[in-house]
Scaffold this motif. Structure first.
Motif, mmCIF file in Angstrom:
data_model
loop_
_atom_site.group_PDB
_atom_site.id
_atom_site.type_symbol
_atom_site.label_atom_id
_atom_site.label_comp_id
_atom_site.label_asym_id
_atom_site.label_seq_id
_atom_site.Cartn_x
_atom_site.Cartn_y
_atom_site.Cartn_z
ATOM 1 N N UNK A 82 7.903 3.740 -0.657
ATOM 2 C CA UNK A 82 5.995 3.807 -0.431
ATOM 3 C C UNK A 82 5.798 2.061 -0.111
ATOM 4 N N UNK A 83 5.102 1.873 0.524
ATOM 5 C CA UNK A 83 5.235 0.430 1.139
ATOM 6 C C UNK A 83 3.128 0.115 0.949
ATOM 7 N N UNK A 84 2.706 0.642 -0.173
ATOM 8 C CA UNK A 84 1.349 0.331 0.028
ATOM 9 C C UNK A 84 -0.012 1.447 -0.232
ATOM 10 N N UNK A 85 -0.109 0.947 -1.364
ATOM 11 C CA UNK A 85 -1.735 1.654 -1.664
ATOM 12 C C UNK A 85 -2.809 2.432 -1.266
ATOM 13 N N UNK A 86 -3.176 3.234 -1.380
ATOM 14 C CA UNK A 86 -4.383 3.262 -0.685
ATOM 15 C C UNK A 86 -5.965 2.205 -0.550
ATOM 16 N N UNK A 87 -5.826 1.878 -1.157
ATOM 17 C CA UNK A 87 -6.764 0.722 -2.020
ATOM 18 C C UNK A 87 -5.991 -0.670 -1.698
ATOM 19 N N UNK A 88 -4.738 -0.547 -1.192
ATOM 20 C CA UNK A 88 -3.973 -1.197 -0.363
ATOM 21 C C UNK A 88 -4.842 -1.438 1.257
ATOM 22 N N UNK A 89 -4.320 -0.110 1.313
ATOM 23 C CA UNK A 89 -4.680 -0.183 3.169
ATOM 24 C C UNK A 89 -6.360 -0.288 2.926
ATOM 25 N N UNK A 90 -7.228 0.082 2.431
ATOM 26 C CA UNK A 90 -8.451 -0.644 2.644
ATOM 27 C C UNK A 90 -8.438 -1.687 2.401
ATOM 28 N N UNK A 91 -8.058 -2.952 1.524
ATOM 29 C CA UNK A 91 -7.920 -4.325 1.638
ATOM 30 C C UNK A 91 -7.954 -4.106 3.139
ATOM 31 N N UNK A 92 -6.733 -3.700 3.957
ATOM 32 C CA UNK A 92 -6.404 -4.302 5.757
ATOM 33 C C UNK A 92 -7.031 -3.810 6.166
ATOM 34 N N UNK A 93 -7.935 -2.824 6.028
ATOM 35 C CA UNK A 93 -8.819 -2.188 7.183
ATOM 36 C C UNK A 93 -9.602 -3.082 6.945
ATOM 37 N N UNK A 94 -10.794 -3.126 5.799
ATOM 38 C CA UNK A 94 -11.852 -4.551 5.521
ATOM 39 C C UNK A 94 -11.550 -5.775 6.198
ATOM 40 N N UNK A 115 -10.672 10.998 12.884
ATOM 41 C CA UNK A 115 -9.844 10.076 11.541
ATOM 42 C C UNK A 115 -9.215 10.361 10.587
ATOM 43 N N UNK A 116 -8.626 9.047 10.239
ATOM 44 C CA UNK A 116 -7.927 9.356 8.923
ATOM 45 C C UNK A 116 -8.316 8.611 7.512
ATOM 46 N N UNK A 117 -7.504 9.475 6.667
ATOM 47 C CA UNK A 117 -7.805 8.529 4.950
ATOM 48 C C UNK A 117 -7.114 7.381 4.899
ATOM 49 N N UNK A 118 -7.702 7.028 4.323
ATOM 50 C CA UNK A 118 -6.499 5.798 3.981
ATOM 51 C C UNK A 118 -5.449 6.415 2.764
ATOM 52 N N UNK A 119 -5.548 7.414 2.463
ATOM 53 C CA UNK A 119 -4.306 7.609 1.862
ATOM 54 C C UNK A 119 -3.358 8.574 2.734
ATOM 55 N N UNK A 120 -3.793 9.194 3.999
ATOM 56 C CA UNK A 120 -3.424 9.461 4.863
ATOM 57 C C UNK A 120 -2.183 8.371 6.206
ATOM 58 N N UNK A 121 -3.205 7.149 5.504
ATOM 59 C CA UNK A 121 -2.164 5.506 6.262
ATOM 60 C C UNK A 121 -1.544 5.410 5.126
ATOM 61 N N UNK A 122 -1.812 5.261 4.140
ATOM 62 C CA UNK A 122 -0.662 4.759 2.892
ATOM 63 C C UNK A 122 0.414 5.801 3.386
ATOM 64 N N UNK A 123 0.159 6.745 3.761
ATOM 65 C CA UNK A 123 1.868 7.805 3.384
ATOM 66 C C UNK A 123 2.753 8.018 4.926
ATOM 67 N N UNK A 124 1.414 7.646 6.051
ATOM 68 C CA UNK A 124 1.867 7.054 6.923
ATOM 69 C C UNK A 124 3.155 6.573 7.231
ATOM 70 N N UNK A 125 2.891 4.814 6.364
ATOM 71 C CA UNK A 125 3.382 3.763 6.151
ATOM 72 C C UNK A 125 4.456 3.511 5.700
ATOM 73 N N UNK A 126 4.609 4.910 4.058
ATOM 74 C CA UNK A 126 5.834 5.108 3.564
ATOM 75 C C UNK A 126 6.557 5.919 4.323
ATOM 76 N N UNK A 127 6.273 6.727 4.986
ATOM 77 C CA UNK A 127 7.294 7.179 6.554
ATOM 78 C C UNK A 127 7.837 6.758 7.609
ATOM 79 N N UNK A 128 6.979 5.423 7.208
ATOM 80 C CA UNK A 128 7.874 4.398 8.708
ATOM 81 C C UNK A 128 8.772 4.259 8.121
ATOM 82 N N UNK A 129 8.319 3.582 6.803
ATOM 83 C CA UNK A 129 9.163 2.837 6.393
ATOM 84 C C UNK A 129 10.471 2.944 5.331
ATOM 85 N N UNK A 130 10.557 4.788 4.902
ATOM 86 C CA UNK A 130 11.154 5.281 4.540
ATOM 87 C C UNK A 130 11.093 4.955 2.875
#
Length: 164
Positions: free
Chosen positions: A113-125, A96-111
């Motif tokens: 800050x790409x989105x918050x844990x809350x924004x990731x939650x909206x996408x996941x939902x 599993x991954x947390x919403x925050x870990x996904x947000x952190x991964x997106x930040x790393x991929x994009x160089x």
């Protein structure tokens, strides 16, 4: 576009595909059913993509771990949500991954800050291709089970199936 139903151990699924890719997979009673598609107007039928998806689901529910890249997936979403869905496809079976870990991964991929844990939650939902794009593998802080459009009991069952 064509749709069909699939009887899974967790309830009836609705599959939607165009001539080349899977567009949607939803529980028939879940939140956000059909996403932006007017399912009532889309013809029922069969196609190679829908048949491949059913075979993938047969393997999955029998405890095997079919590769996501065996299927052509084409979720219709914003660029941010597509990035989230890509990260979801990298979460291994049984992990599993947390919403925050996904947000952190997106930040790393994009160089940046790409989105918050809350924004990731909206996408996941709003993931239009449940199970295959494994939104059920996303958990809250400290690993607690949080929202799942198909219901928390199904999320528990999917995670248990993957831990076998």
């Amino acid at each position: 576009m064509l749709q069909t139903t699939y009887s899974s151990p967790l309830g009836q699924l609705i599959l939607l595909a165009n001539s080349s890719s899977l567009l949607g997979l939803w529980y028939s009673d879940q939140a956000h059913l059909g996403a932006k598609y007017a399912l009532a107007t889309i013809q029922h039928g069969s196609s190679p993509i829908l048949q491949q998806t059913a075979q993938w689901l047969d393997a999955y529910f029998s405890g095997r771990k079919p590769a996501i890249d065996q299927l052509s997936l084409a979720p219709q979403a914003t660029p941010f949500r597509l990035q989230v869905y890509h990260v979801l496809t990298t979460i291994p079976y049984g992990k599993t991954m947390t919403y925050q870990q996904i947000a952190d991964r997106l930040t790393a991929l994009n160089g940046h800050k790409t989105g918050s844990a809350r924004a990731v939650g909206g996408a996941v939902g709003h993931n239009p291709i449940g199970i295959i794009i494994p939104c059920h593998r996303v958990v809250g802080t400290n690993g607690q089970l949080t929202g799942y459009a198909g219901g928390l009991e199904r999320k528990r069952q999917l995670l248990a199936l993957e831990h076998q």
